[in-house]
Design a protein around this motif. Sequence first.
Motif, PDB file in Angstrom:
ATOM      1  N   ASP A   1      29.669 -24.369 -14.339  1.00 38.46           N
ATOM      2  CA  ASP A   1      30.804 -23.512 -14.903  1.00 38.46           C
ATOM      3  C   ASP A   1      31.340 -22.754 -14.330  1.00 38.46           C
ATOM      4  OD1 ASP A   1      30.012 -22.813 -18.250  1.00 38.46           O
ATOM      5  OD2 ASP A   1      29.173 -22.135 -16.659  1.00 38.46           O
ATOM      6  N   MET A   2      29.821 -21.479 -13.539  1.00 36.86           N
ATOM      7  CA  MET A   2      30.310 -20.410 -12.300  1.00 36.86           C
ATOM      8  C   MET A   2      28.907 -20.624 -11.731  1.00 36.86           C
ATOM      9  SD  MET A   2      28.969 -17.572 -15.090  1.00 36.86           S
ATOM     10  CE  MET A   2      30.789 -18.142 -16.155  1.00 36.86           C
ATOM     11  N   LEU A   3      28.634 -19.751 -10.506  1.00 40.36           N
ATOM     12  CA  LEU A   3      28.216 -19.639 -10.100  1.00 40.36           C
ATOM     13  C   LEU A   3      27.713 -18.032  -9.601  1.00 40.36           C
ATOM     14  CD1 LEU A   3      28.910 -21.321  -6.357  1.00 40.36           C
ATOM     15  CD2 LEU A   3      26.545 -22.292  -8.077  1.00 40.36           C
ATOM     16  N   ILE A   4      26.317 -17.711  -9.323  1.00 38.42           N
ATOM     17  CA  ILE A   4      26.281 -15.762  -8.958  1.00 38.42           C
ATOM     18  C   ILE A   4      25.971 -15.846  -7.984  1.00 38.42           C
ATOM     19  CG2 ILE A   4      26.368 -15.515 -11.454  1.00 38.42           C
ATOM     20  CD1 ILE A   4      22.763 -15.472 -11.016  1.00 38.42           C
ATOM     21  N   THR A   5      26.067 -15.340  -7.074  1.00 48.16           N
ATOM     22  CA  THR A   5      24.594 -14.940  -5.691  1.00 48.16           C
ATOM     23  C   THR A   5      24.483 -13.506  -5.808  1.00 48.16           C
ATOM     24  OG1 THR A   5      25.097 -14.841  -3.376  1.00 48.16           O
ATOM     25  CG2 THR A   5      27.294 -14.658  -4.315  1.00 48.16           C
ATOM     26  N   ALA A   6      23.870 -13.156  -4.721  1.00 50.04           N
ATOM     27  CA  ALA A   6      23.789 -11.882  -4.884  1.00 50.04           C
ATOM     28  C   ALA A   6      23.861 -11.643  -3.392  1.00 50.04           C
ATOM     29  CB  ALA A   6      21.777 -11.320  -4.571  1.00 50.04           C
ATOM     30  N   CYS A   7      25.010 -11.825  -2.104  1.00 49.89           N
ATOM     31  CA  CYS A   7      25.826 -11.895  -1.326  1.00 49.89           C
ATOM     32  C   CYS A   7      27.260 -11.159  -1.211  1.00 49.89           C
ATOM     33  CB  CYS A   7      24.793 -12.901  -0.451  1.00 49.89           C
ATOM     34  SG  CYS A   7      25.477 -12.066   1.173  1.00 49.89           S
ATOM     35  N   PRO A   8      26.866  -9.874  -1.124  1.00 44.06           N
ATOM     36  CA  PRO A   8      28.768 -10.287  -0.641  1.00 44.06           C
ATOM     37  C   PRO A   8      29.575 -11.153   0.198  1.00 44.06           C
ATOM     38  CG  PRO A   8      27.746  -7.793  -0.920  1.00 44.06           C
ATOM     39  CD  PRO A   8      26.460  -8.868  -0.938  1.00 44.06           C
ATOM     40  N   LEU A   9      29.059 -11.133   1.304  1.00 41.66           N
ATOM     41  CA  LEU A   9      29.187 -12.338   1.892  1.00 41.66           C
ATOM     42  C   LEU A   9      30.009 -13.674   1.833  1.00 41.66           C
ATOM     43  CD1 LEU A   9      31.343 -12.474   4.677  1.00 41.66           C
ATOM     44  CD2 LEU A   9      28.846 -13.229   5.706  1.00 41.66           C
ATOM     45  N   CYS A  10      28.713 -14.665   1.517  1.00 42.98           N
ATOM     46  CA  CYS A  10      28.478 -15.678   0.635  1.00 42.98           C
ATOM     47  C   CYS A  10      29.857 -15.412  -1.301  1.00 42.98           C
ATOM     48  CB  CYS A  10      27.733 -15.809  -0.037  1.00 42.98           C
ATOM     49  SG  CYS A  10      25.783 -15.947   0.888  1.00 42.98           S
ATOM     50  N   LYS A  11      29.639 -14.719  -1.336  1.00 46.06           N
ATOM     51  CA  LYS A  11      30.842 -14.581  -2.983  1.00 46.06           C
ATOM     52  C   LYS A  11      32.030 -14.427  -2.229  1.00 46.06           C
ATOM     53  CE  LYS A  11      31.952 -12.034  -6.630  1.00 46.06           C
ATOM     54  NZ  LYS A  11      33.545 -12.103  -6.591  1.00 46.06           N
ATOM     55  N   TYR A  12      32.121 -13.703  -0.574  1.00 47.31           N
ATOM     56  CA  TYR A  12      33.841 -13.692  -0.277  1.00 47.31           C
ATOM     57  C   TYR A  12      34.074 -15.716   0.420  1.00 47.31           C
ATOM     58  CZ  TYR A  12      37.416 -13.078   2.944  1.00 47.31           C
ATOM     59  OH  TYR A  12      38.620 -12.761   3.518  1.00 47.31           O
ATOM     60  N   ASN A  13      33.245 -15.673   1.003  1.00 45.82           N
ATOM     61  CA  ASN A  13      33.326 -16.718   1.487  1.00 45.82           C
ATOM     62  C   ASN A  13      33.208 -18.080   0.716  1.00 45.82           C
ATOM     63  OD1 ASN A  13      33.979 -18.125   4.095  1.00 45.82           O
ATOM     64  ND2 ASN A  13      31.579 -19.242   4.353  1.00 45.82           N
ATOM     65  N   LEU A  14      32.350 -18.015  -0.396  1.00 46.01           N
ATOM     66  CA  LEU A  14      33.025 -19.089  -1.330  1.00 46.01           C
ATOM     67  C   LEU A  14      33.959 -18.974  -2.058  1.00 46.01           C
ATOM     68  CD1 LEU A  14      29.285 -18.976  -2.781  1.00 46.01           C
ATOM     69  CD2 LEU A  14      30.116 -21.320  -1.786  1.00 46.01           C
ATOM     70  N   ASN A  15      34.349 -18.172  -1.768  1.00 48.11           N
ATOM     71  CA  ASN A  15      35.682 -17.388  -3.209  1.00 48.11           C
ATOM     72  C   ASN A  15      37.037 -18.077  -2.840  1.00 48.11           C
ATOM     73  OD1 ASN A  15      34.583 -17.267  -5.908  1.00 48.11           O
ATOM     74  ND2 ASN A  15      34.537 -14.712  -5.388  1.00 48.11           N
ATOM     75  N   LYS A  16      36.461 -18.161  -1.207  1.00 46.77           N
ATOM     76  CA  LYS A  16      37.873 -18.015   0.032  1.00 46.77           C
ATOM     77  C   LYS A  16      38.070 -19.270   0.441  1.00 46.77           C
ATOM     78  CE  LYS A  16      40.609 -16.556   4.009  1.00 46.77           C
ATOM     79  NZ  LYS A  16      41.481 -15.786   3.459  1.00 46.77           N
ATOM     80  N   ASN A  17      37.451 -20.474   0.695  1.00 49.02           N
ATOM     81  CA  ASN A  17      37.222 -21.622   1.107  1.00 49.02           C
ATOM     82  C   ASN A  17      36.689 -22.485   0.635  1.00 49.02           C
ATOM     83  OD1 ASN A  17      37.685 -19.763   3.590  1.00 49.02           O
ATOM     84  ND2 ASN A  17      35.264 -19.331   4.101  1.00 49.02           N
ATOM     85  N   ALA A  18      36.003 -22.696  -0.486  1.00 47.74           N
ATOM     86  CA  ALA A  18      36.516 -23.662  -1.281  1.00 47.74           C
ATOM     87  C   ALA A  18      37.961 -24.050  -2.105  1.00 47.74           C
ATOM     88  CB  ALA A  18      35.019 -23.386  -2.180  1.00 47.74           C
ATOM     89  N   SER A  19      37.657 -25.095  -2.048  1.00 47.76           N
ATOM     90  CA  SER A  19      39.372 -25.398  -3.435  1.00 47.76           C
ATOM     91  C   SER A  19      38.995 -25.408  -4.698  1.00 47.76           C
ATOM     92  CB  SER A  19      40.163 -26.886  -2.385  1.00 47.76           C
ATOM     93  OG  SER A  19      39.106 -27.532  -2.493  1.00 47.76           O
ATOM     94  N   SER A  20      37.460 -25.175  -5.031  1.00 48.00           N
ATOM     95  CA  SER A  20      37.650 -26.106  -6.546  1.00 48.00           C
ATOM     96  C   SER A  20      37.717 -24.653  -7.035  1.00 48.00           C
ATOM     97  CB  SER A  20      35.945 -26.108  -6.787  1.00 48.00           C
ATOM     98  OG  SER A  20      35.108 -25.110  -6.566  1.00 48.00           O
ATOM     99  N   ASP A  21      37.635 -24.739  -8.827  1.00 44.56           N
ATOM    100  CA  ASP A  21      38.514 -23.902  -9.704  1.00 44.56           C
ATOM    101  C   ASP A  21      37.020 -23.087 -10.228  1.00 44.56           C
ATOM    102  OD1 ASP A  21      37.173 -26.203 -10.613  1.00 44.56           O
ATOM    103  OD2 ASP A  21      39.232 -25.381 -12.483  1.00 44.56           O
ATOM    104  N   LEU A  22      35.791 -22.903  -9.411  1.00 39.51           N
ATOM    105  CA  LEU A  22      34.255 -23.050  -9.416  1.00 39.51           C
ATOM    106  C   LEU A  22      34.652 -21.344  -9.293  1.00 39.51           C
ATOM    107  CD1 LEU A  22      31.445 -23.939 -11.469  1.00 39.51           C
ATOM    108  CD2 LEU A  22      30.609 -23.851  -8.951  1.00 39.51           C
ATOM    109  N   PRO A  23      34.343 -20.614 -10.662  1.00 42.39           N
ATOM    110  CA  PRO A  23      34.386 -18.924  -9.748  1.00 42.39           C
ATOM    111  C   PRO A  23      32.745 -17.927  -9.545  1.00 42.39           C
ATOM    112  CG  PRO A  23      34.291 -19.154 -12.923  1.00 42.39           C
ATOM    113  CD  PRO A  23      34.743 -20.960 -11.854  1.00 42.39           C
ATOM    114  N   VAL A  24      33.241 -17.619  -8.712  1.00 43.90           N
ATOM    115  CA  VAL A  24      31.631 -17.109  -8.068  1.00 43.90           C
ATOM    116  C   VAL A  24      32.067 -15.674  -7.929  1.00 43.90           C
ATOM    117  CG1 VAL A  24      30.649 -17.250  -6.302  1.00 43.90           C
ATOM    118  CG2 VAL A  24      32.216 -19.049  -6.489  1.00 43.90           C
ATOM    119  N   TYR A  25      30.230 -15.365  -9.201  1.00 43.59           N
ATOM    120  CA  TYR A  25      30.187 -13.652  -9.907  1.00 43.59           C
ATOM    121  C   TYR A  25      29.200 -12.836  -8.504  1.00 43.59           C
ATOM    122  CZ  TYR A  25      33.537 -14.863 -13.906  1.00 43.59           C
ATOM    123  OH  TYR A  25      33.997 -15.267 -14.588  1.00 43.59           O
TER     124      TYR A  25
END
Length: 264
Positions: free
Chosen positions: A222-246
């Motif tokens: 029900d959520m994702l976590i990452t350790a890369c700011p670029l990955c976080k930005y890219n996943l939030n911006k470019n995926a159309s799902s409502d899965l939050p990325v922290y």
Amino acid sequence: MKYSYYPGCTLKNKAKDLDEYARASARALGFELEEIENWQCCGGVYPLGTDEIATKLSSVRALNQAKEKGQDLVTICSACHHVIKRVNDDMKNVEDIRTRANNYMQLEEPYTGETTVLHYLEVLRDKVGFDKLKEKVVNPLTGKKVGAYYGCLLLRPGKIMAFDDPENPTIMEDFIRALGAEPVSYPYRNECCGGYISLKEKEMSQNMCQKIEDSAKGFGADMLITACPLCKYNLNKNASSDLPVYYFTELLAEALGVKEEVAK
């Protein structure tokens, strides 16, 4: 315990809160991040040209400052970590690069790869210990199903990064358990999100992000976590799902009860 700390550009500008979460969490866990003086951008991408020296010098400068203080160098951004650790390996093992870099730098004492480079997650695993981290949690993330998104920079090349098993890593899942949440393993957790091609090949990057988020949701996250700011930005911006990325430091600060301290 005190560590030299390289925050990187993103965490000192667009994502200051993620940096502050890391510092506050470190204090709660009993170690200190001492930001190195006059650090410069690592370049964001490790230069593959064997004759490329100039873009490695900012990493060498940071590594040498940590050496002079007798401290390990800690990073939080996986891109910075990737670049600095690979440059450190060059300075340790590639004589031509080491010689030319030191000729440029004109240091009092040549730098030859003495500094140990650690990602913040490695500090939690290997220095603090996930068992101790679990004891420090005051707001366990009970009931949350969290997918760890590793991306490509933390894990590869495996022998140089030596972060975790590049095919089947566990460090972020163990981190999630320590915070009281349930880790969700899914097939695309180690795949590239296309961050570096997101401007030139936007559609391709969107497809890559969508596959990652669909994979995680399909396995119950029900959520994702990452350790890369670029990955976080890219996943939030470019995926159309409502899965939050922290970012991992945000959930860490929340579990340790210091998130509100940062917000103030």
